[in-house]
Motif scaffolding. Sequence first.
Motif, PDB file in Angstrom:
ATOM      1  N   PRO A 299      15.045  -6.835  -8.433  1.00  0.00           N
ATOM      2  CA  PRO A 299      15.743  -7.332  -7.011  1.00  0.00           C
ATOM      3  C   PRO A 299      15.309  -6.608  -5.829  1.00  0.00           C
ATOM      4  O   PRO A 299      14.821  -5.268  -6.090  1.00  0.00           O
ATOM      5  CB  PRO A 299      17.086  -7.328  -7.096  1.00  0.00           C
ATOM      6  CG  PRO A 299      17.363  -6.226  -8.268  1.00  0.00           C
ATOM      7  CD  PRO A 299      16.328  -6.052  -8.972  1.00  0.00           C
TER       8      PRO A 299
ATOM      9  N   ILE B  53      15.014  -7.017  -1.071  1.00  0.00           N
ATOM     10  CA  ILE B  53      15.350  -7.893   0.025  1.00  0.00           C
ATOM     11  C   ILE B  53      14.075  -8.078   1.025  1.00  0.00           C
ATOM     12  O   ILE B  53      13.660  -7.188   1.496  1.00  0.00           O
ATOM     13  CB  ILE B  53      16.482  -7.661   0.928  1.00  0.00           C
ATOM     14  CG1 ILE B  53      17.865  -7.526  -0.137  1.00  0.00           C
ATOM     15  CG2 ILE B  53      16.945  -8.339   2.091  1.00  0.00           C
ATOM     16  CD1 ILE B  53      18.866  -7.060   0.750  1.00  0.00           C
TER      17      ILE B  53
ATOM     18  N   MET C 263      19.817 -14.182   3.463  1.00  0.00           N
ATOM     19  CA  MET C 263      21.029 -13.225   4.028  1.00  0.00           C
ATOM     20  C   MET C 263      21.323 -13.185   5.293  1.00  0.00           C
ATOM     21  O   MET C 263      22.429 -13.258   5.884  1.00  0.00           O
ATOM     22  CB  MET C 263      21.032 -11.819   3.346  1.00  0.00           C
ATOM     23  CG  MET C 263      21.109 -11.833   1.856  1.00  0.00           C
ATOM     24  SD  MET C 263      20.998 -10.094   1.180  1.00  0.00           S
ATOM     25  CE  MET C 263      22.421  -9.172   1.787  1.00  0.00           C
TER      26      MET C 263
ATOM     27  N   TYR D 294      16.052 -12.809   6.241  1.00  0.00           N
ATOM     28  CA  TYR D 294      16.112 -11.742   5.369  1.00  0.00           C
ATOM     29  C   TYR D 294      16.419 -12.645   3.850  1.00  0.00           C
ATOM     30  O   TYR D 294      17.693 -13.266   3.962  1.00  0.00           O
ATOM     31  CB  TYR D 294      16.945 -10.735   5.502  1.00  0.00           C
ATOM     32  CG  TYR D 294      16.291  -9.900   6.871  1.00  0.00           C
ATOM     33  CD1 TYR D 294      15.664  -8.930   6.579  1.00  0.00           C
ATOM     34  CD2 TYR D 294      17.094 -10.353   8.036  1.00  0.00           C
ATOM     35  CE1 TYR D 294      15.296  -8.249   7.627  1.00  0.00           C
ATOM     36  CE2 TYR D 294      16.726  -9.507   9.069  1.00  0.00           C
ATOM     37  CZ  TYR D 294      15.986  -8.518   9.018  1.00  0.00           C
ATOM     38  OH  TYR D 294      15.432  -7.707  10.179  1.00  0.00           O
TER      39      TYR D 294
ATOM     40  N   LYS E 256      25.842 -11.571   2.622  1.00  0.00           N
ATOM     41  CA  LYS E 256      25.927 -10.940   3.769  1.00  0.00           C
ATOM     42  C   LYS E 256      27.173  -9.860   4.048  1.00  0.00           C
ATOM     43  O   LYS E 256      26.898  -8.814   4.405  1.00  0.00           O
ATOM     44  CB  LYS E 256      25.829 -11.720   5.011  1.00  0.00           C
ATOM     45  CG  LYS E 256      25.528 -11.407   6.399  1.00  0.00           C
ATOM     46  CD  LYS E 256      25.274 -12.118   7.484  1.00  0.00           C
ATOM     47  CE  LYS E 256      25.405 -11.611   8.728  1.00  0.00           C
ATOM     48  NZ  LYS E 256      25.401 -12.669   9.681  1.00  0.00           N
TER      49      LYS E 256
ATOM     50  N   TYR F  60      26.709  -6.987   1.778  1.00  0.00           N
ATOM     51  CA  TYR F  60      25.623  -6.131   2.075  1.00  0.00           C
ATOM     52  C   TYR F  60      26.245  -5.047   3.481  1.00  0.00           C
ATOM     53  O   TYR F  60      26.116  -4.164   3.517  1.00  0.00           O
ATOM     54  CB  TYR F  60      24.391  -6.752   2.473  1.00  0.00           C
ATOM     55  CG  TYR F  60      23.325  -5.756   2.653  1.00  0.00           C
ATOM     56  CD1 TYR F  60      22.731  -5.557   1.406  1.00  0.00           C
ATOM     57  CD2 TYR F  60      22.975  -4.884   3.618  1.00  0.00           C
ATOM     58  CE1 TYR F  60      21.330  -4.579   1.314  1.00  0.00           C
ATOM     59  CE2 TYR F  60      21.947  -3.952   3.452  1.00  0.00           C
ATOM     60  CZ  TYR F  60      21.275  -3.834   2.383  1.00  0.00           C
ATOM     61  OH  TYR F  60      20.358  -3.017   2.439  1.00  0.00           O
TER      62      TYR F  60
ATOM     63  N   MET G  81      16.630  -0.752  -5.001  1.00  0.00           N
ATOM     64  CA  MET G  81      15.771  -2.179  -4.857  1.00  0.00           C
ATOM     65  C   MET G  81      14.237  -1.806  -4.578  1.00  0.00           C
ATOM     66  O   MET G  81      14.126  -0.697  -3.967  1.00  0.00           O
ATOM     67  CB  MET G  81      16.405  -2.793  -3.791  1.00  0.00           C
ATOM     68  CG  MET G  81      17.769  -3.488  -3.891  1.00  0.00           C
ATOM     69  SD  MET G  81      17.913  -4.840  -2.967  1.00  0.00           S
ATOM     70  CE  MET G  81      19.522  -4.451  -2.376  1.00  0.00           C
ATOM     71  N   THR G  82      13.605  -2.766  -4.878  1.00  0.00           N
ATOM     72  CA  THR G  82      12.011  -2.542  -4.864  1.00  0.00           C
ATOM     73  C   THR G  82      11.595  -2.612  -3.245  1.00  0.00           C
ATOM     74  O   THR G  82      10.865  -1.522  -3.044  1.00  0.00           O
ATOM     75  CB  THR G  82      11.241  -3.874  -5.418  1.00  0.00           C
ATOM     76  OG1 THR G  82      11.892  -4.083  -6.783  1.00  0.00           O
ATOM     77  CG2 THR G  82       9.879  -3.342  -5.876  1.00  0.00           C
ATOM     78  N   VAL G  83      12.339  -3.607  -2.519  1.00  0.00           N
ATOM     79  CA  VAL G  83      11.967  -3.358  -1.175  1.00  0.00           C
ATOM     80  C   VAL G  83      13.301  -3.690  -0.558  1.00  0.00           C
ATOM     81  O   VAL G  83      13.977  -4.623  -1.274  1.00  0.00           O
ATOM     82  CB  VAL G  83      10.988  -4.593  -0.655  1.00  0.00           C
ATOM     83  CG1 VAL G  83       9.714  -4.025  -0.357  1.00  0.00           C
ATOM     84  CG2 VAL G  83      10.937  -5.720  -1.521  1.00  0.00           C
ATOM     85  N   ASP G  84      13.578  -2.917   0.423  1.00  0.00           N
ATOM     86  CA  ASP G  84      14.899  -3.634   1.239  1.00  0.00           C
ATOM     87  C   ASP G  84      14.615  -3.411   2.771  1.00  0.00           C
ATOM     88  O   ASP G  84      14.826  -2.589   3.420  1.00  0.00           O
ATOM     89  CB  ASP G  84      15.738  -2.317   0.825  1.00  0.00           C
ATOM     90  CG  ASP G  84      17.338  -2.733   1.379  1.00  0.00           C
ATOM     91  OD1 ASP G  84      17.371  -3.723   2.158  1.00  0.00           O
ATOM     92  OD2 ASP G  84      18.354  -1.900   1.062  1.00  0.00           O
ATOM     93  N   ASP G  85      14.050  -4.485   3.151  1.00  0.00           N
ATOM     94  CA  ASP G  85      13.737  -4.945   4.590  1.00  0.00           C
ATOM     95  C   ASP G  85      15.186  -4.978   5.532  1.00  0.00           C
ATOM     96  O   ASP G  85      14.984  -4.218   6.556  1.00  0.00           O
ATOM     97  CB  ASP G  85      12.906  -6.161   4.858  1.00  0.00           C
ATOM     98  CG  ASP G  85      11.622  -5.921   4.275  1.00  0.00           C
ATOM     99  OD1 ASP G  85      11.125  -5.107   3.836  1.00  0.00           O
ATOM    100  OD2 ASP G  85      10.865  -7.133   4.152  1.00  0.00           O
ATOM    101  N   TYR G  86      16.033  -5.453   4.864  1.00  0.00           N
ATOM    102  CA  TYR G  86      17.479  -5.532   5.633  1.00  0.00           C
ATOM    103  C   TYR G  86      17.860  -4.358   5.967  1.00  0.00           C
ATOM    104  O   TYR G  86      18.399  -3.968   7.077  1.00  0.00           O
ATOM    105  CB  TYR G  86      18.193  -6.407   4.875  1.00  0.00           C
ATOM    106  CG  TYR G  86      19.404  -7.004   5.701  1.00  0.00           C
ATOM    107  CD1 TYR G  86      19.244  -7.373   6.882  1.00  0.00           C
ATOM    108  CD2 TYR G  86      20.846  -7.241   5.076  1.00  0.00           C
ATOM    109  CE1 TYR G  86      20.197  -7.771   7.677  1.00  0.00           C
ATOM    110  CE2 TYR G  86      21.870  -7.802   5.487  1.00  0.00           C
ATOM    111  CZ  TYR G  86      21.633  -8.131   6.988  1.00  0.00           C
ATOM    112  OH  TYR G  86      22.560  -8.579   7.584  1.00  0.00           O
TER     113      TYR G  86
ATOM    114  N   ARG H 240      16.276  -1.314   5.895  1.00  0.00           N
ATOM    115  CA  ARG H 240      15.673  -0.660   7.099  1.00  0.00           C
ATOM    116  C   ARG H 240      15.811  -0.990   8.486  1.00  0.00           C
ATOM    117  O   ARG H 240      15.984  -0.188   9.414  1.00  0.00           O
ATOM    118  CB  ARG H 240      14.097  -0.972   6.476  1.00  0.00           C
ATOM    119  CG  ARG H 240      13.104  -0.119   7.164  1.00  0.00           C
ATOM    120  CD  ARG H 240      11.805  -0.985   7.127  1.00  0.00           C
ATOM    121  NE  ARG H 240      11.536  -2.300   7.742  1.00  0.00           N
ATOM    122  CZ  ARG H 240      10.903  -3.165   7.569  1.00  0.00           C
ATOM    123  NH1 ARG H 240      10.027  -3.000   6.440  1.00  0.00           N
ATOM    124  NH2 ARG H 240      10.948  -4.380   8.184  1.00  0.00           N
ATOM    125  N   ASP H 241      15.847  -2.226   8.556  1.00  0.00           N
ATOM    126  CA  ASP H 241      16.115  -2.974   9.974  1.00  0.00           C
ATOM    127  C   ASP H 241      17.472  -2.672  10.518  1.00  0.00           C
ATOM    128  O   ASP H 241      17.601  -2.671  11.569  1.00  0.00           O
ATOM    129  CB  ASP H 241      15.696  -4.554   9.857  1.00  0.00           C
ATOM    130  CG  ASP H 241      14.412  -4.798   9.941  1.00  0.00           C
ATOM    131  OD1 ASP H 241      13.597  -3.491   9.653  1.00  0.00           O
ATOM    132  OD2 ASP H 241      13.909  -5.746   9.762  1.00  0.00           O
TER     133      ASP H 241
END
Lengths: 173, 115
Positions: free
Chosen positions: A99, A101, A130, A142, B90, B93, B103-108, B110-111
């Motif tokens: 998983p 985001i 999201m 996102y 949402k 989180y 998580m592999t990527v977590d852009d949310y 990070r931002d």
Amino acid sequence: MQKTKLPAVLTTFIVCFAFWIIITWSFDIQELAGGAVVSLAVALFSARFFIHENAFWFFNPAKFFSLLLYCIVIFPIELIKANVDVAKRCFTGCRNVNPGIVKIPVGLKSEYGQSMLANSITLTPGTITMEVTEENEQTYYYVHWIDVAAESGEAAGEKIKGTLEKGIRRIFK
Amino acid sequence: MAIRIVIDILIAIGAIFALAGTIGILKMPDTYCRMQASTCVATLGTLCTSIGGVLYAAIIMHSASAAVKIAVIALMIILTNPLGAHAIAKGAYRNGIRPEKEMTVDDYGRDMKDE
């Protein structure tokens, strides 16, 4: 706050009245009159919250057929593919997930198109929208993705919503 | 008779997807993956079952109003389910719930630190 406009009231009225007829399923004149009065009141008070753009796109035949095509062919195919994928993951032990985001750019401008795309993404198992943000005139979603196959925004966007966005672009700009 | 078989197959497919979603809700590793599995119940699980129900009400029970009401139930689930899923994800989180495994990527995330 926006002003209440006549086309918006008319469209909300039609939707409310159709819903009333479907729920009661009786064509007695008294029931119909009562429903009409109630839906007119609801439409007058709430139309300005719902409808901000041209409400009569539905009567444009080209757009109507693209909507039918989207609802009957394009979206169900994506839905079944994603459902089978997630069901396989569930039946095989729930450990093969990856998983993450990702932030994906969206090319649609209209409010209806953006909310339709976001809801379609959330309805597809494996992806949940999201948050929606706007940076420099470009809209981004996102999206929580159960199996991250591409980390950059554009590639991930193509995998998540490529076909869906093409279908929606024929209806809304 | 043939239509009866089609109805049974549709309802069985719906039940299989609902079972898959339930197993997923119980066994997935973190909150967000559990929500992904629950969408499986809400979409094909209920959709196949309600299509079967509409056919049953229309063709075998000969009751138009029951068929229309089942169709409205399916429509309402399609319209409201994504809104609820989005709001729960949402909210979870923002409330600081994070999966145990990174998580592999977590852009949310990070931002959000930039805000």
